[in-house]
Design an enzyme around this catalytic site. Structure first.
Site, PDB file in Angstrom:
ATOM      1  N   GLU A  47      34.264  34.009  54.611  1.00 34.87           N
ATOM      2  CA  GLU A  47      35.197  33.698  53.518  1.00 34.87           C
ATOM      3  C   GLU A  47      36.389  32.944  54.095  1.00 34.87           C
ATOM      4  O   GLU A  47      37.120  33.459  54.947  1.00 34.87           O
ATOM      5  CB  GLU A  47      35.649  34.999  52.844  1.00 34.87           C
ATOM      6  CG  GLU A  47      36.680  34.765  51.786  1.00 34.87           C
ATOM      7  CD  GLU A  47      36.364  35.424  50.451  1.00 34.87           C
ATOM      8  OE1 GLU A  47      35.320  36.082  50.309  1.00 34.87           O
ATOM      9  OE2 GLU A  47      37.202  35.258  49.553  1.00 34.87           O
ATOM     10  N   ASP A  81      34.015  33.386  43.249  1.00 32.79           N
ATOM     11  CA  ASP A  81      35.163  34.011  43.882  1.00 32.79           C
ATOM     12  C   ASP A  81      36.152  34.351  42.780  1.00 32.79           C
ATOM     13  O   ASP A  81      36.355  33.567  41.856  1.00 32.79           O
ATOM     14  CB  ASP A  81      35.808  33.082  44.913  1.00 32.79           C
ATOM     15  CG  ASP A  81      36.551  33.901  45.955  1.00 32.79           C
ATOM     16  OD1 ASP A  81      35.901  34.620  46.714  1.00 32.79           O
ATOM     17  OD2 ASP A  81      37.800  33.851  45.979  1.00 32.79           O
TER      18      ASP A  81
HETATM   19  P1  IMP Z   1      35.635  38.361  45.944  1.00 25.25           P
HETATM   20  O1  IMP Z   1      35.482  37.411  44.807  1.00 25.25           O
HETATM   21  O2  IMP Z   1      34.337  38.909  46.406  1.00 25.25           O
HETATM   22  O3  IMP Z   1      36.497  37.793  47.028  1.00 25.25           O
HETATM   23  O4  IMP Z   1      36.391  39.658  45.432  1.00 25.25           O
HETATM   24  C1  IMP Z   1      37.262  39.584  44.375  1.00 25.25           C
HETATM   25  C2  IMP Z   1      38.028  40.880  44.249  1.00 25.25           C
HETATM   26  O5  IMP Z   1      38.901  40.720  43.131  1.00 25.25           O
HETATM   27  C3  IMP Z   1      37.163  42.071  43.945  1.00 25.25           C
HETATM   28  O6  IMP Z   1      36.785  42.767  45.081  1.00 25.25           O
HETATM   29  C4  IMP Z   1      38.077  42.893  43.067  1.00 25.25           C
HETATM   30  O7  IMP Z   1      38.930  43.648  43.870  1.00 25.25           O
HETATM   31  C5  IMP Z   1      38.880  41.842  42.327  1.00 25.25           C
HETATM   32  N1  IMP Z   1      38.214  41.483  41.062  1.00 25.25           N
HETATM   33  C6  IMP Z   1      37.641  40.316  40.707  1.00 25.25           C
HETATM   34  N2  IMP Z   1      37.088  40.375  39.493  1.00 25.25           N
HETATM   35  C7  IMP Z   1      37.301  41.624  39.070  1.00 25.25           C
HETATM   36  C8  IMP Z   1      36.925  42.304  37.879  1.00 25.25           C
HETATM   37  O8  IMP Z   1      36.249  41.794  36.972  1.00 25.25           O
HETATM   38  N3  IMP Z   1      37.320  43.579  37.819  1.00 25.25           N
HETATM   39  C9  IMP Z   1      38.030  44.194  38.800  1.00 25.25           C
HETATM   40  N4  IMP Z   1      38.388  43.625  39.920  1.00 25.25           N
HETATM   41  C10 IMP Z   1      38.019  42.327  40.061  1.00 25.25           C
END
Ligand code: IMP
Length: 202
Positions: A47, A81
């Protein structure tokens, strides 16, 4: 792929909640969301530390595609993301949402918000999709505010403290998954993608 076929969209994500939300959102379109793992490709994604969701997700998709066997390049591949942007905290945790969630959790955010003059916040979801031909990107937001305390059991991540503006005053965690899916950042980004790249099946 012929339009009348169901497209398989291989979603590269370590987050099972994201995969099930995407499946639910794309149910009504000619598309089946499948975990990228089903392609059995050994792909390592680092990432990138960047401020813009669009740039992060583009880098992640390029990493996935460059490590995928060229024979599989007709398949659709999707990367997402997302994160929570809190105005009072200058946009924090933003692209660092997953790290911040793992380190201080929703309780930590509630503590940081003590005495806040505004609780406005938004979720952002940014998608990069390879449709066997080219890369398309879609970014959508879901406006809302940070609750005074966590509430509810459903969803994941920051859902217990996020009250969407287009909801009924409950946190995403208090809603049923189909209620969240009607208005969430992720569904909106997926609908934009589907309306551009897929035919509705109804
Ligand atoms: P990534 O996109 O895998 O980097 O992670 C995004 C992070 O944002 C997640 O681990 C959550 O902590 C938060 N996040 C993104 N979308 C949501 C959602 O729909 N509900 C709750 N948390 C979210």
């Amino acid at each position: 792929m012929h339009n009348e076929d169901h497209a398989s969209i291989f979603f590269h994500s370590g987050n099972k909640n994201k995969i099930s939300e995407a499946s639910q959102a794309l149910n009504r379109f000619h598309a089946k969301v499948r975990p990228f793992d089903e392609l059995q490709q050994d792909v390592v994604v680092i990432e990138p530390q960047m401020d813009e969701f669009e740039a992060i997700v583009k880098s992640k998709l390029n990493q996935v595609l460059s490590q995928t066997n060229p024979d599989l390049k007709d398949n659709w591949v999707m990367v997402e993301d997302s994160g929570l942007v809190i105005d009072e905290l200058g946009g924090f945790p933003g692209p660092y949402s997953s790290y911040v969630y793992a380190s201080i959790g929703v309780e930590g955010i509630i503590r940081l918000m003590t005495g806040a003059s505004t609780r406005s916040a938004r979720y952002i979801s940014s998608l990069a999709v390879w449709n066997g031909n080219e890369v398309h990107q879609f970014t959508e937001t879901c406006e809302g505010k940070i609750s005074l305390e966590p509430a509810g059991e459903n969803g994941f991540g920051y859902d217990p403290i996020f009250i969407p503006r287009d909801g009924d005053g409950q946190t995403f965690s208090q809603m049923k998954s189909n209620q969240k899916n009607e208005i969430s950042h992720r569904s909106k980004a997926l609908y934009s993608m589907a309306n551009t790249l897929l035919l509705p099946s109804i």
